[in-house]
Design a protein around this motif. Structure first.
Motif, PDB file in Angstrom:
ATOM      1  N   GLN A  41     112.415  64.687  90.286  1.00 45.85           N
ATOM      2  CA  GLN A  41     112.005  63.354  89.827  1.00 45.85           C
ATOM      3  C   GLN A  41     111.088  62.688  90.842  1.00 45.85           C
ATOM      4  O   GLN A  41     111.024  63.099  92.008  1.00 45.85           O
ATOM      5  N   GLY A  42     110.405  61.658  90.397  1.00 46.11           N
ATOM      6  CA  GLY A  42     109.635  60.858  91.324  1.00 46.11           C
ATOM      7  C   GLY A  42     110.545  59.892  92.068  1.00 46.11           C
ATOM      8  O   GLY A  42     111.682  59.639  91.642  1.00 46.11           O
ATOM      9  N   LEU A  90     113.878  58.464 100.984  1.00 45.98           N
ATOM     10  CA  LEU A  90     112.595  58.335 101.662  1.00 45.98           C
ATOM     11  C   LEU A  90     112.397  56.923 102.179  1.00 45.98           C
ATOM     12  O   LEU A  90     112.718  55.949 101.501  1.00 45.98           O
ATOM     13  N   PHE A 103     104.883  57.662 104.273  1.00 44.05           N
ATOM     14  CA  PHE A 103     106.243  58.122 104.061  1.00 44.05           C
ATOM     15  C   PHE A 103     106.730  59.005 105.208  1.00 44.05           C
ATOM     16  O   PHE A 103     105.966  59.775 105.786  1.00 44.05           O
ATOM     17  N   GLY A 104     108.025  58.893 105.469  1.00 46.15           N
ATOM     18  CA  GLY A 104     108.686  59.808 106.375  1.00 46.15           C
ATOM     19  C   GLY A 104     109.097  61.069 105.627  1.00 46.15           C
ATOM     20  O   GLY A 104     108.914  61.167 104.412  1.00 46.15           O
ATOM     21  N   PRO A 105     109.673  62.035 106.345  1.00 48.28           N
ATOM     22  CA  PRO A 105     110.059  63.306 105.721  1.00 48.28           C
ATOM     23  C   PRO A 105     111.306  63.215 104.853  1.00 48.28           C
ATOM     24  O   PRO A 105     111.582  64.122 104.072  1.00 48.28           O
TER      25      PRO A 105
ATOM     26  N   TYR B  36      99.808  60.918  95.173  1.00 48.70           N
ATOM     27  CA  TYR B  36     100.456  61.474  96.350  1.00 48.70           C
ATOM     28  C   TYR B  36     100.646  62.968  96.155  1.00 48.70           C
ATOM     29  O   TYR B  36     100.845  63.451  95.046  1.00 48.70           O
ATOM     30  N   GLN B  38     103.128  66.111  97.518  1.00 47.31           N
ATOM     31  CA  GLN B  38     104.403  66.342  98.187  1.00 47.31           C
ATOM     32  C   GLN B  38     104.677  67.841  98.262  1.00 47.31           C
ATOM     33  O   GLN B  38     104.838  68.499  97.232  1.00 47.31           O
ATOM     34  N   ARG B  41     110.335  69.864 100.428  1.00 47.63           N
ATOM     35  CA  ARG B  41     111.162  69.363 101.521  1.00 47.63           C
ATOM     36  C   ARG B  41     110.404  68.447 102.481  1.00 47.63           C
ATOM     37  O   ARG B  41     110.767  68.310 103.657  1.00 47.63           O
ATOM     38  N   LYS B  42     109.341  67.819 101.988  1.00 54.68           N
ATOM     39  CA  LYS B  42     108.578  66.862 102.792  1.00 54.68           C
ATOM     40  C   LYS B  42     108.470  65.540 102.040  1.00 54.68           C
ATOM     41  O   LYS B  42     108.717  65.467 100.832  1.00 54.68           O
ATOM     42  N   GLY B  43     108.073  64.495 102.768  1.00 52.29           N
ATOM     43  CA  GLY B  43     107.804  63.227 102.120  1.00 52.29           C
ATOM     44  C   GLY B  43     106.439  63.227 101.460  1.00 52.29           C
ATOM     45  O   GLY B  43     105.573  64.034 101.801  1.00 52.29           O
ATOM     46  N   PRO B  44     106.210  62.340 100.496  1.00 49.15           N
ATOM     47  CA  PRO B  44     104.899  62.257  99.839  1.00 49.15           C
ATOM     48  C   PRO B  44     103.802  61.833 100.819  1.00 49.15           C
ATOM     49  O   PRO B  44     104.050  61.044 101.730  1.00 49.15           O
ATOM     50  N   LEU B  46      99.860  60.284 100.878  1.00 50.48           N
ATOM     51  CA  LEU B  46      98.871  59.623 100.036  1.00 50.48           C
ATOM     52  C   LEU B  46      97.558  60.397 100.039  1.00 50.48           C
ATOM     53  O   LEU B  46      96.995  60.703 101.086  1.00 50.48           O
ATOM     54  N   LEU B  88     102.214  63.565  92.598  1.00 46.73           N
ATOM     55  CA  LEU B  88     102.875  62.405  91.998  1.00 46.73           C
ATOM     56  C   LEU B  88     101.879  61.270  91.833  1.00 46.73           C
ATOM     57  O   LEU B  88     101.144  60.946  92.765  1.00 46.73           O
ATOM     58  N   ALA B 103     107.102  61.535  87.438  1.00 51.98           N
ATOM     59  CA  ALA B 103     108.073  62.544  87.875  1.00 51.98           C
ATOM     60  C   ALA B 103     107.435  63.632  88.728  1.00 51.98           C
ATOM     61  O   ALA B 103     108.137  64.392  89.392  1.00 51.98           O
TER      62      ALA B 103
END
Lengths: 112, 111
Positions: A41-42, A90, A103-105, B36, B38, B41-44, B46, B88, B103
């Protein structure tokens, strides 16, 4: 220049327990937002903090609470954990009035 | 109906192809539109943002917004295996407040 950092990386809890997640924003940023991202999901917006105040809140129950410290770092607390709270949490930081959030990890929380 | 709809894929294309990723939305108050990327296992991260209708280009990436149709797109030219990730879309009324996210579309670039 360190980006957004989050701790811990992974966490396993059982139902009913409480958890605290931590976030340090990118240097110079004063605003921190928290998101929950379920698998596939987002992200869903939980809340945003600016000047140590909750500025806006998404559709999450009061079990989710937060705090921002004078150095702009932030904590997310979740009480009475449910299985459905299992997700990637997040943290994103930004400068108030700026367009971009960094964003962080994330912290991966598993509730058993 | 979700505020933002995005096909989850996966979308698999050969290396070098042009990729088109899309989102539709229902809230006409949205003014800010972001894409974004992704990795697992990482953050998005930009990629692009825009707040007006039309096209915005940055290297191999082009973001397109059609507010009249409530439709946004991201085009990737000369796609590379390193572009394989989940893409995303996110949008909001005010860029510094909550973003509403799709999503995500899982993109696979085959060498």
């Amino acid at each position: 220049d360190a980006g957004v950092t989050q701790s811990p990386t992974h966490l396993i809890k059982t139902r009913g327990q409480q958890v605290t997640l931590r976030c340090s924003p990118k240097s110079g940023h004063d605003t921190v937002s928290w998101y929950q991202q379920a698998l596939g999901q987002g992200p869903q917006f939980i809340f945003q903090y600016y000047e140590e105040e909750e500025r806006q809140r998404g559709n999450f129950p009061d079990r989710f609470s937060g705090h921002q410290f004078p150095n702009y770092s932030s904590e997310l607390n979740v009480n009475a954990l449910l299985l459905g709270d299992s997700a990637l949490y997040l943290c994103a930081s930004s400068l108030v009035g700026a367009d971009e959030q960094f964003f962080g990890p994330g912290t991966r929380l598993t509730v058993l | 109906q979700k505020e933002v709809e995005q096909d989850p894929g996966p979308l698999s294309v050969p290396e070098g192809a042009i990729v088109s990723l899309n989102c539709t939305y229902s809230n006409s108050a949205f003014q800010y539109f972001m894409w974004y990327r992704q990795y697992s296992r990482k953050g998005p991260e930009l990629l692009m943002y825009t707040y007006s209708s039309g096209n915005k280009e940055d290297g191999r990436f082009t973001a397109q917004v059609d507010k009249s149709s409530k439709y946004i797109s991201l085009f990737i030219r000369d796609s590379q295996p390193s572009d394989s990730a989940t893409y995303l879309c996110a949008m909001g009324v005010d860029s510094n407040y909550q973003l509403i996210w799709g999503a995500g579309t899982k993109l696979i670039i085959k060498p």
